[in-house]
Scaffold this active site. Structure first.
Site, PDB file in Angstrom:
ATOM      1  N   LEU A   1     -77.774   2.351  42.617  1.00 56.31           N
ATOM      2  CA  LEU A   1     -77.676   0.839  42.260  1.00 56.31           C
ATOM      3  C   LEU A   1     -79.008   0.169  42.262  1.00 56.31           C
ATOM      4  O   LEU A   1     -78.984  -1.139  41.327  1.00 56.31           O
ATOM      5  CB  LEU A   1     -76.299  -0.790  42.874  1.00 56.31           C
TER       6      LEU A   1
ATOM      7  N   GLN B   1     -81.933   0.641  39.338  1.00 57.20           N
ATOM      8  CA  GLN B   1     -81.192   0.874  38.098  1.00 57.20           C
ATOM      9  C   GLN B   1     -81.505  -1.510  38.659  1.00 57.20           C
ATOM     10  O   GLN B   1     -82.380  -1.397  37.437  1.00 57.20           O
ATOM     11  CB  GLN B   1     -79.832   0.516  38.162  1.00 57.20           C
ATOM     12  N   GLU B   2     -80.924  -1.726  39.639  1.00 57.46           N
ATOM     13  CA  GLU B   2     -81.437  -3.426  38.889  1.00 57.46           C
ATOM     14  C   GLU B   2     -82.637  -3.864  39.929  1.00 57.46           C
ATOM     15  O   GLU B   2     -83.220  -4.393  38.566  1.00 57.46           O
ATOM     16  CB  GLU B   2     -81.083  -3.726  40.913  1.00 57.46           C
ATOM     17  N   SER B   3     -83.752  -2.357  40.356  1.00 54.27           N
ATOM     18  CA  SER B   3     -85.233  -2.760  40.543  1.00 54.27           C
ATOM     19  C   SER B   3     -86.340  -2.188  40.357  1.00 54.27           C
ATOM     20  O   SER B   3     -87.487  -1.939  40.755  1.00 54.27           O
ATOM     21  CB  SER B   3     -85.274  -3.954  42.263  1.00 54.27           C
TER      22      SER B   3
END
Ligand code: GLU
Length: 488
Positions: free
Chosen positions: A312, A315-317
């Protein structure tokens, strides 16, 4: 008198024949059970394979891998249990396939090759791959077979690639290479990645699965034409099991199951692209180690899987702590101001706080989903809600229900989410417009990253990893035997 004796003797002979013929005939007719009957009688399909991200491995949820999943479906098709046996190397695999009645099938990412005609019989193909020469990106790129001369080359002993190199050596006797039975494909790629050897030769499917772990390896050129990956059975004339395997493979290729399986295991290649794959590998080595302990700690605290939280975060950063988006979400886990406050995060740009807050928030989102949503769908729904918000997700579930789909199945709800961006549909919903395509990509990507991280941290590797903490950057400067190789 004489006639009587003759008659009696004749009768005795007849009697003897009547009794014995069926016995003799019976002996001749008791056939050995066929390979298929042996599997059915035992109720178990013994499959031999290799431990590789492209074939079989264990993650936290148990056994998995492309070959594992395909074999499991075949076992189900036959109505028997699946039992996986692991080969030490390819020679061991072919020996056991032919010597042991217990092993029914080899499902090990093996390609059909002329040299293997005598060692095994081949099923219908289920994957097309290309043999590729692999080099280190900082070296001069070889572009043709002559460029292999004078290089330190290593391939798997007994592999199709060893066979190819042997054929090449007939044309170019100066060609030198080493065959090793103490390594697997990922070891070979690691050795190229670290400059321990110059080149190796692997199939494109193996590279596709492994590229995400090795940032420095690149394809030099394809050595030869695309070829087929097949299952193999012992080299006898008993084709009973092979015929069933072929029927099964034809069926899964026609009904879309095979395609879905390929998408699941190889989909990240299309999604990440070639550059994305080795960029991921670089980040896995350089960035994740800074945050791994925090992911583990926070995930444990909130009862979630740390690999999922790490996926996660990627994917975010891309595991960058100071990212800020136009919409005001910030930090490694891209928290909104509101979420951060609710989770007790004072500084969103502090990666440790961000990971803690993100994991806590994810656990909270998952917890608030309706009880009717079961795992693994529950995890995908929670990810979608993390991205688009629980309200919009609920809207998509209601749309699914209206369409006669199952609102508790991710496969169904993900078809509805993109509708939230169309006026015709979002005007019928409670929470209105949302960029509904986004959570679908979001979940897809995270599932890929999660799969990649699951291989890298599979239980049998993890104890080593904890011992020497070399998951991401093993120090190898010679060609060690397999036992000494650090996990990837
Ligand atoms: N596919 C190879 C073979 O059939 C083994 C693994 C690989 O390098 O791709 O020998």
């Amino acid at each position: 008198m004489l006639i009587q004796i003759k008659c009696q003797a004749r009768r005795a002979i007849c009697l003897l024949l009547i009794v014995c013929i069926p016995l003799i005939a019976g002996c001749e007719e008791t056939p050995q059970p066929t390979a298929l009957e042996r599997v059915r009688d035992a109720g178990v399909l013994h499959v031999i394979t290799r431990n590789s991200p492209a074939t079989y491995f264990q993650d936290k949820n148990g056994e998995t891998g492309f070959e594992y999943e395909l074999s499991k479906l075949f076992a189900e098709y036959l109505g028997v249990e699946l039992q996986i046996e692991m080969a030490d190397n390819l020679d061991d695999l072919f020996t056991r396939l032919n010597k042991s009645d217990a092993i029914a099938l080899a499902a090990a990412g093996l390609v059909e090759s002329p040299g293997r005609q005598e060692q095994a019989r081949f099923s219908h193909p289920y994957l097309e791959v290309t043999p590729q020469v692999i080099y280190h990106k900082d070296q001069r790129r070889p572009s043709q077979p002559r460029d292999l001369l004078g290089k330190r080359i290593m391939v798997l002993k007994g592999s199709s690639h060893a066979e190819q190199l042997a054929a090449l050596k007939l044309e170019m006797p100066e060609l030198e290479y080493e065959e090793s039975d103490a390594v697997e494909v990922n070891d070979l790629l690691r050795m190229v990645d670290e400059g321990v050897i110059d080149l190796t030769l692997v199939d494109s499917n193996e590279l596709a699965m492994n590229q995400v772990y090795f940032p420095n390896v690149r394809v030099a050129f394809d050595l030869g034409k695309p070829t087929n990956v097949v299952w193999m059975v012992a080299a006898t004339d008993d084709d009973s099991l092979l015929a069933e395997a072929n029927k099964f493979l034809d069926q899964v290729s026609q009904n879309g199951t095979l395609q879905r399986l390929k998408q699941r295991f190889y989909g990240h290649v299309d999604q990440l692209g070639y550059v994305g794959a080795y960029t991921f590998a670089r980040h896995l080595q350089q960035r994740l180690p800074r945050y791994e302990q925090q992911f583990r700690k926070s995930a444990q605290e909130h009862g979630v899987d740390w690999r999922l939280m790490a996926a996660l975060g990627y994917q975010e950063s891309l595991w960058q702590p100071e990212v800020t988006s136009k919409t005001g979400v910030r930090g490694l886990m891209m928290l909104t101001q509101r979420t951060a406050q609710a989770m007790g995060v004072a500084n969103r740009l502090d990666p440790m706080q961000s990971i803690h807050g993100g994991s806590k928030y994810f656990a909270h989102v998952k917890e608030s989903l309706p009880g009717s949503i079961q795992e693994p769908d529950r995890t995908w729904f929670a990810l979608a809600a993390y991205n688009v918000g629980g309200g919009h997700l609920e809207d998509a579930r209601i749309l699914a229900q209206k369409e006669g789909l199952n609102p508790d199945k991710w496969l169904d709800v993900k078809k509805m989410l993109p509708r939230l961006a169309q006026k015709k549909w979002y005007t019928q919903t409670k929470y209105g417009y949302a960029r509904g395509g986004e959570p679908v990509h979001f979940v897809n990507n995270i599932r890929r990253y999660y799969d990649i991280l699951s291989w890298a941290t599979q239980p049998q590797l993890e104890s080593n990893q904890l011992a020497d903490n070399s998951l991401h950057k093993p120090a190898i400067n010679k060609t060690p035997p397999k036992e000494e190789l650090a996990p990837m």
